[in-house]
Design an enzyme around this catalytic site. Structure first.
Site: not given
Ligand code: 7TS
Length: 403
Positions: A121, A198, A201, A224, A361
């Site tokens: 990401h 990370d 997911q 999540k 992303c």
């Molecule tokens: N890393 C991964 C693997 C992610 O899926 C996401 C968010 C992030 C980092 C960032 O997370 P945040 O909570 O700091 O924003 N992924 C997604 C997605 O797949 N669609 O919208 C957000």
């Protein structure tokens, strides 16, 4: 049998209609929905406990502090961290990664190397690029193959005594690929490099054990995992968190302050400057407790059934191509012939079906497949096969309209 109907009753939003149709929510990889127990915890906090923490002598402050620190212990136990102070509350995955990336800027120099994976990401790419710009360190990439897996023989070639850090997601958000992080961590440690995983997911779908993995840093977001937005965690092994400088200066993170010199507080407060998302942290703990009452083993098995059924039904439609066919979680990223993913997503929305479209992303993955984006359907444990049927019918209708 997985009690999905009983579980669905826990989620008020699943009762609503969108564009006059019952909501089919297949955008769980972007954010999960919130069960009533978590909503109630938020209402209860603001109705009964709202106060600033760690500083008040009065009852409300002490009660709020206890609830917040109890949530930290819930997370410590769930993820099997050795100490509660190795769990740092942040605003989410992105914030957590930036704390580590920024902290390493004083520890790296020209000639050092950082390895990331091709499946990241943007939030696990950009902070490292910024770190490389600051320090002169070099970014190397573990490539991916057509199936959406990392080419591990190339990882072996990239590792050397110059490797200082390795960053990889546990599961790809764009494809769902489950990466071999045990092997990634073990091999990085053999050359003395630290590893950040990370888990944005992975944590919604499986139980993760930080000590078993022997991982140096692990990050995720509460939203999540059925928790609220704006809160997440940074796990770090004690020795790493002690080495890392603070990310932000401010209240709460100090021991003593004079205009000549400030000394920092111990863990975890060193990384928690300012008033945190107190309610969010408490609700994060409640969300994890809720998920554990269902059980991550049962969740994993049920979601694999949804994935298998969804894949089978989708592949019956002419022109469908699924991206990412490796060992994966309940994410299906696909395109239909030459139709733009955005058009599919927009029409599905009119039918009450929520999917994500675009590059997710993860532009390097789209570049690998030479596509602008995909339609992504991502399932959670409260989704059903009947919803997949509605989605497939909706998609057929969409294709007819656009075809
Ligand atoms: N890393 C991964 C693997 C992610 O899926 C996401 C968010 C992030 C980092 C960032 O997370 P945040 O909570 O700091 O924003 N992924 C997604 C997605 O797949 N669609 O919208 C957000």
């Amino acid at each position: 049998m997985f009690p999905v109907e009983k579980i669905r009753a826990d989620f008020p939003i699943l009762q609503r209609k969108v564009n006059g149709k019952p909501l089919v929510y297949f955008d769980n990889a972007a954010t999960s929905q919130t069960p009533k127990v978590v909503i109630d915890a938020i209402v209860n906090y603001y109705s009964n406990y709202n106060a600033n923490i760690h500083r008040g002598v009065h009852t409300l402050s002490q009660e709020a502090t206890d609830l917040y620190e109890q949530a930290r212990i819930t997370l410590q136990k769930h993820f099997n961290a050795k100490h509660a102070y190795e769990i740092i509350f942040t605003s989410g995955t992105t914030h957590s990664i930036n704390v580590v990336a920024s902290g390493f800027s004083s520890m790296l120099k020209k000639g050092d190397e950082i390895i990331v994976s091709a499946l990241e990401h943007h939030s696990n790419i950009v902070p490292w690029q910024m770190l490389c710009e600051k320090t002169g360190a070099e970014l190397k990439v573990i490539p991916m193959n057509e199936k959406g897996s990392l080419v591990m023989s190339e990882y072996d070639k990239l590792l050397s005594e110059n490797t200082k850090l390795v960053f990889c997601n546990h599961i790809s958000n764009a494809l769902g690929t489950i990466n071999p992080i045990e092997e990634i961590i073990k091999k990085a440690h053999q050359v003395g490099a630290a590893v950040l995983i990370d888990g944005a997911q992975s944590t919604p779908h499986m139980k993760v054990d930080f000590q078993d993995l022997d991982v140096d840093f692990y990050v995720t977001s509460a939203h999540k995992i059925c928790g609220p937005t704006g809160v997440g965690l940074l796990y770090g092994k004690q020795e790493w968190l002690e080495k890392l400088p603070p990310y932000q200066g401010g209240g709460e993170m100090i021991d003593t302050v004079t205009f000549e010199k400030t000394t920092y507080a111990g863990l975890p407060h060193k990384f928690e400057a300012g008033t945190p998302n107190i309610c969010g942290g408490i609700a994060f703990g409640v969300a994890i407790d809720y998920m554990n009452t269902i059980g991550f083993d049962a969740i994993g098995i049920y979601e694999q059934e949804l994935l298998a059924y969804g894949t089978q039904e989708l592949l019956k439609i002419d022109g469908v191509r699924i991206y990412g066919t490796a060992y994966k979680t309940s994410v299906i990223s696909f395109n239909v012939a030459e139709i733009h993913p955005y058009d599919i997503g927009s029409i599905l929305d009119k039918l009450g079906i929520a999917v994500r479209t675009g590059h997710h992303c993860a532009q390097p993955i789209m570049e690998f497949y030479k596509i602008p984006g995909t339609v992504r359907a991502s399932f959670a444990f409260y989704n059903t096969k009947e919803e997949i049927d509605v989605f497939i019918k909706g998609l057929q209708k969409t294709i007819m309209m656009l075809g």
